[in-house]
Design a protein around this motif. Structure first.
Motif, PDB file in Angstrom:
ATOM      1  N   ARG A 228       8.231   0.982   9.294  1.00 35.79           N
ATOM      2  CA  ARG A 228       8.412  -0.095   8.756  1.00 35.79           C
ATOM      3  C   ARG A 228       8.353   0.161   7.518  1.00 35.79           C
ATOM      4  NH1 ARG A 228       5.253  -1.541  13.269  1.00 35.79           N
ATOM      5  NH2 ARG A 228       7.287  -3.154  14.450  1.00 35.79           N
ATOM      6  N   LYS A 229       8.040   0.979   6.811  1.00 37.26           N
ATOM      7  CA  LYS A 229       8.581   1.789   5.438  1.00 37.26           C
ATOM      8  C   LYS A 229       7.296   0.489   4.066  1.00 37.26           C
ATOM      9  CE  LYS A 229      12.300   3.603   5.974  1.00 37.26           C
ATOM     10  NZ  LYS A 229      11.655   5.010   5.792  1.00 37.26           N
ATOM     11  N   PHE A 230       5.856   0.531   4.793  1.00 34.28           N
ATOM     12  CA  PHE A 230       5.093  -0.441   3.926  1.00 34.28           C
ATOM     13  C   PHE A 230       4.108   0.392   3.659  1.00 34.28           C
ATOM     14  CE2 PHE A 230       3.809  -1.838   8.195  1.00 34.28           C
ATOM     15  CZ  PHE A 230       2.872  -2.619   8.322  1.00 34.28           C
ATOM     16  N   ALA A 231       3.314  -0.020   2.106  1.00 29.36           N
ATOM     17  CA  ALA A 231       2.109   0.473   1.431  1.00 29.36           C
ATOM     18  C   ALA A 231       1.063  -0.094   1.806  1.00 29.36           C
ATOM     19  CB  ALA A 231       2.854   1.701   0.775  1.00 29.36           C
ATOM     20  N   TRP A 232      -0.340   0.056   1.033  1.00 27.93           N
ATOM     21  CA  TRP A 232      -1.222  -0.771   0.517  1.00 27.93           C
ATOM     22  C   TRP A 232      -2.005   0.307   0.485  1.00 27.93           C
ATOM     23  CZ3 TRP A 232      -0.321  -0.138   5.551  1.00 27.93           C
ATOM     24  CH2 TRP A 232      -1.125   0.656   6.712  1.00 27.93           C
ATOM     25  N   MET A 233      -3.238  -0.329  -0.322  1.00 29.34           N
ATOM     26  CA  MET A 233      -4.471   0.231  -0.790  1.00 29.34           C
ATOM     27  C   MET A 233      -5.679  -0.970  -1.228  1.00 29.34           C
ATOM     28  SD  MET A 233      -4.229   1.756  -4.418  1.00 29.34           S
ATOM     29  CE  MET A 233      -3.487   0.702  -5.766  1.00 29.34           C
ATOM     30  N   LYS A 234      -7.105  -0.719  -0.623  1.00 27.13           N
ATOM     31  CA  LYS A 234      -7.898  -1.634  -1.001  1.00 27.13           C
ATOM     32  C   LYS A 234      -8.874  -1.434  -2.243  1.00 27.13           C
ATOM     33  CE  LYS A 234      -9.077  -0.485   3.230  1.00 27.13           C
ATOM     34  NZ  LYS A 234     -10.102   0.044   4.855  1.00 27.13           N
ATOM     35  N   VAL A 235      -9.194  -2.336  -2.777  1.00 24.23           N
ATOM     36  CA  VAL A 235     -10.185  -2.618  -2.925  1.00 24.23           C
ATOM     37  C   VAL A 235     -11.365  -2.639  -3.225  1.00 24.23           C
ATOM     38  CG1 VAL A 235     -11.053  -2.681  -6.273  1.00 24.23           C
ATOM     39  CG2 VAL A 235      -8.934  -2.297  -5.495  1.00 24.23           C
ATOM     40  N   THR A 236     -12.696  -2.288  -3.461  1.00 24.58           N
ATOM     41  CA  THR A 236     -14.246  -2.652  -2.277  1.00 24.58           C
ATOM     42  C   THR A 236     -15.063  -2.797  -3.275  1.00 24.58           C
ATOM     43  OG1 THR A 236     -14.776  -0.657  -2.357  1.00 24.58           O
ATOM     44  CG2 THR A 236     -12.667  -1.502  -0.114  1.00 24.58           C
ATOM     45  N   LYS A 237     -15.824  -3.924  -2.840  1.00 28.43           N
ATOM     46  CA  LYS A 237     -17.254  -4.044  -3.779  1.00 28.43           C
ATOM     47  C   LYS A 237     -17.798  -2.430  -4.112  1.00 28.43           C
ATOM     48  CE  LYS A 237     -18.239  -8.397  -2.291  1.00 28.43           C
ATOM     49  NZ  LYS A 237     -19.130  -9.953  -1.508  1.00 28.43           N
ATOM     50  N   GLU A 238     -17.952  -1.804  -3.084  1.00 31.09           N
ATOM     51  CA  GLU A 238     -18.332  -0.509  -3.713  1.00 31.09           C
ATOM     52  C   GLU A 238     -17.670  -0.099  -5.032  1.00 31.09           C
ATOM     53  OE1 GLU A 238     -21.162   2.856  -2.974  1.00 31.09           O
ATOM     54  OE2 GLU A 238     -20.972   0.599  -2.676  1.00 31.09           O
ATOM     55  N   PHE A 253      -2.565  -2.595 -10.577  1.00 28.44           N
ATOM     56  CA  PHE A 253      -2.481  -2.072  -9.976  1.00 28.44           C
ATOM     57  C   PHE A 253      -1.361  -1.836  -9.393  1.00 28.44           C
ATOM     58  CE2 PHE A 253      -7.047  -0.588  -9.323  1.00 28.44           C
ATOM     59  CZ  PHE A 253      -7.207  -0.580 -10.681  1.00 28.44           C
ATOM     60  N   ILE A 254      -0.887  -3.350  -8.683  1.00 27.45           N
ATOM     61  CA  ILE A 254      -0.332  -3.816  -7.543  1.00 27.45           C
ATOM     62  C   ILE A 254       1.517  -3.036  -8.142  1.00 27.45           C
ATOM     63  CG2 ILE A 254       0.651  -6.095  -9.162  1.00 27.45           C
ATOM     64  CD1 ILE A 254       0.411  -5.048  -5.106  1.00 27.45           C
ATOM     65  N   ASP A 255       1.277  -2.983  -9.657  1.00 28.13           N
ATOM     66  CA  ASP A 255       2.977  -2.222 -10.300  1.00 28.13           C
ATOM     67  C   ASP A 255       2.882  -0.674  -9.578  1.00 28.13           C
ATOM     68  OD1 ASP A 255       3.436  -4.707 -11.226  1.00 28.13           O
ATOM     69  OD2 ASP A 255       2.053  -4.247 -13.147  1.00 28.13           O
ATOM     70  N   LEU A 256       1.549  -0.214  -9.339  1.00 21.16           N
ATOM     71  CA  LEU A 256       1.866   1.318  -9.014  1.00 21.16           C
ATOM     72  C   LEU A 256       2.005   1.897  -7.963  1.00 21.16           C
ATOM     73  CD1 LEU A 256       1.122   4.397 -10.159  1.00 21.16           C
ATOM     74  CD2 LEU A 256      -0.746   3.606  -9.227  1.00 21.16           C
ATOM     75  N   LEU A 257       1.870   0.500  -6.692  1.00 17.69           N
ATOM     76  CA  LEU A 257       2.676   0.750  -5.317  1.00 17.69           C
ATOM     77  C   LEU A 257       3.956   0.834  -5.269  1.00 17.69           C
ATOM     78  CD1 LEU A 257      -0.337  -1.498  -3.967  1.00 17.69           C
ATOM     79  CD2 LEU A 257      -0.305   1.619  -3.772  1.00 17.69           C
ATOM     80  N   ILE A 265       8.304  -2.856   0.941  1.00 18.85           N
ATOM     81  CA  ILE A 265       6.855  -3.354   0.777  1.00 18.85           C
ATOM     82  C   ILE A 265       5.813  -3.369   0.341  1.00 18.85           C
ATOM     83  CG2 ILE A 265       4.852  -5.256   1.967  1.00 18.85           C
ATOM     84  CD1 ILE A 265       7.671  -6.642   3.299  1.00 18.85           C
ATOM     85  N   VAL A 266       4.614  -3.510  -0.905  1.00 23.96           N
ATOM     86  CA  VAL A 266       3.529  -3.033  -0.887  1.00 23.96           C
ATOM     87  C   VAL A 266       2.614  -4.672  -0.753  1.00 23.96           C
ATOM     88  CG1 VAL A 266       4.446  -0.587  -2.227  1.00 23.96           C
ATOM     89  CG2 VAL A 266       4.088  -3.055  -3.450  1.00 23.96           C
ATOM     90  N   PHE A 267       1.134  -4.057  -1.002  1.00 16.84           N
ATOM     91  CA  PHE A 267       0.116  -5.212  -0.604  1.00 16.84           C
ATOM     92  C   PHE A 267      -0.502  -4.654  -1.655  1.00 16.84           C
ATOM     93  CE2 PHE A 267      -0.399  -4.786   3.473  1.00 16.84           C
ATOM     94  CZ  PHE A 267      -1.648  -4.729   3.841  1.00 16.84           C
TER      95      PHE A 267
END
Length: 329
Positions: A228-238, A253-257, A265-267
Motif C-alpha cells: 500500500r506504499k506507506f511509511a512510518w516511524m516512532k518516537v518513544t519515551k526511551e 521529523f515528519i518532513d523527512l519521511l 502516505i507517511v506518519f
C-alpha cells in the motif's frame, strides 16, 4: 501593498478587529504540541496588540520548539496561567480545531468574556463567540496578516518575520496549498522586512545535536508497507531519555519521511505528555484528513493529525495502520 479579501472574509476581519480595538486585555493560545504556524501567528498577534497599547499574554500547553526560539518575543510565551491575576477579557484561539485541543489552557478559556477562533482547517468545530474559519488560506499566519494589517494599519518587521515563518512552515517550504494569493502576502511580508534566507537557515539548517541524535534513534524504527506504499516511524519515551531530548525536539521529523519516494502516505507516531500524537502526511493521492478524523483529529487532505489517550503507543500504531489499510485498496 494592498491585498483585497473577499467580502465574507473582510467582514470577519472587521468584526475581529472591532473587538481587539474595544477590549483591553487578551490571552492568545493555540493547539497542544505547537508548530510553526501557530507560534508565528501568536507572536505576530502579540506584537500587534502590544503596539495597540493592549494588555496581552500568550499561554500555551507546550514549550516552543528550539528551532522557533529565534522569533521575536518567543521568550514571552508562558506555560502556565498561574501568574494571571484574573482571566483576560478576550481569548484568541489560533490554529486550533477545537477548544479542548489547547490542553490545560482550556480552563482559562471557559472564564473569559469573549472568545475568538481563527483557523484554516476543514475540521474546525467553530467553538468560539467569533469564528473566522476558512480552509482556502494556506496557513493561519496568512489569515493573521489581514488582522494585524487592519489593527494597526501596517505590519511591523517583527510581525512580518513571524507571519512569514508561519506560512513557510505550514506549507512545507511553499510546497503545499500554495496559490498566487498566498504569494502576494508572502511578497508583502518580505517587503515589510522578513528575511527569507535568515528564517530558512534558522528553521531548517540549525538543528541542535541532541535533536539529530533523537532522529537517529527514531529512524531505527522506520517501517515501509510495500503493497500500500506507506511509511512510518516512532518516537518513544526511551528515545527521549537516551538523547536527553523532549517532544519539541521532534519538530520537522515528519518532513523527512515525506522524502521517501516510494511512499504515498507517511506518519510519525510519538509519545508526548500523557497522550500519543500522530502526524500524517500525503503526497496528494490520498486524503489523510479522513484518516485523522476517524480518531477525532483533522487537518487537510495532505497534512493532518490526531491524538490517542488511555492506550499504548503500539495500540495507537495498530489503529492507524488498520485505518490506512482500509482506505488504500
Amino acid at each position: 501593498m494592498k491585498i483585497r479579501l473577499g467580502y465574507k472574509d473582510a467582514r470577519k476581519v472587521s468584526e475581529i478587529v472591532k473587538v481587539l480595538t474595544k477590549e483591553s486585555s487578551f490571552m492568545l493560545t493555540a493547539h497542544k504540541n505547537i508548530d510553526g504556524d501557530a507560534i508565528g501567528s501568536e507572536l505576530a498577534m502579540y506584537s500587534a496588540l502590544k503596539r495597540a497599547g493592549k494588555d496581552v499574554c500568550i499561554v500555551n500547553q507546550d514549550a516552543v520548539p528550539p528551532i522557533y526560539r529565534f522569533l521575536p518575543n518567543s521568550k514571552k510565551i508562558r506555560l502556565s496561567a498561574k501568574e494571571l491575576s484574573k482571566p483576560p477579557e478576550v481569548a484568541v484561539i489560533i490554529d486550533c480545531g477545537c477548544a479542548d485541543r489547547t490542553g490545560d489552557v482550556f480552563e482559562i478559556i471557559k472564564k473569559v468574556k469573549i472568545t475568538i477562533n481563527i483557523d484554516h482547517h476543514f475540521s474546525n468545530t467553530k467553538f468560539a463567540d467569533i469564528n473566522w474559519v476558512s480552509h482556502k488560506f494556506s496557513a493561519t499566519g496568512e489569515m493573521l496578516y489581514f488582522v494585524v494589517s487592519q489593527l494597526n494599519k501596517n505590519v511591523s518587521k517583527n510581525e512580518a518575520e513571524c507571519l512569514y515563518t508561519a506560512i513557510l512552515t505550514d506549507t512545507g517550504r511553499f510546497i503545499y496549498n500554495i496559490n498566487p494569493f498566498t504569494m502576494k502576502v508572502v511578497q508583502d511580508l518580505i517587503l515589510k522586512g522578513a528575511a527569507p534566507e535568515k528564517i530558512a537557515k534558522k528553521i531548517y539548517l540549525e538543528r541542535p545535536l541532541k535533536s539529530v541524535k533523537l532522529l537517529s534513534l527514531a529512524l531505527e524504527s522506520l517501517k515501509f508497507e510495500k503493497k500500500r506504499k506507506f511509511a512510518w516511524m516512532k518516537v518513544t519515551k526511551e528515545m527521549y531519555r537516551k538523547s536527553k531530548t523532549r517532544v519539541e525536539d521532534t519538530e520537522g521529523f515528519i518532513d523527512l519521511l515525506l522524502k521517501i519516494k516510494e511512499a504515498n502516505i507517511v506518519f510519525l507516531i510519538k509519545e508526548t505528555q500523557g497522550v500519543i500524537k500522530v502526524s500524517l502526511r500525503s503526497k496528494g493521492r490520498y486524503d489523510v484528513d479522513k484518516i485523522a478524523s476517524k480518531f477525532g483529529g483533522g487537518g487537510h487532505k495532505k497534512a493532518a493529525g490526531c491524538y490517542f489517550s488511555g492506550i499504548s503507543l503500539d495500540k495507537a500504531e495498530e489503529k492507524i495502520i488498520k485505518e490506512i489499510e482500509r482506505r488504500i485498496p
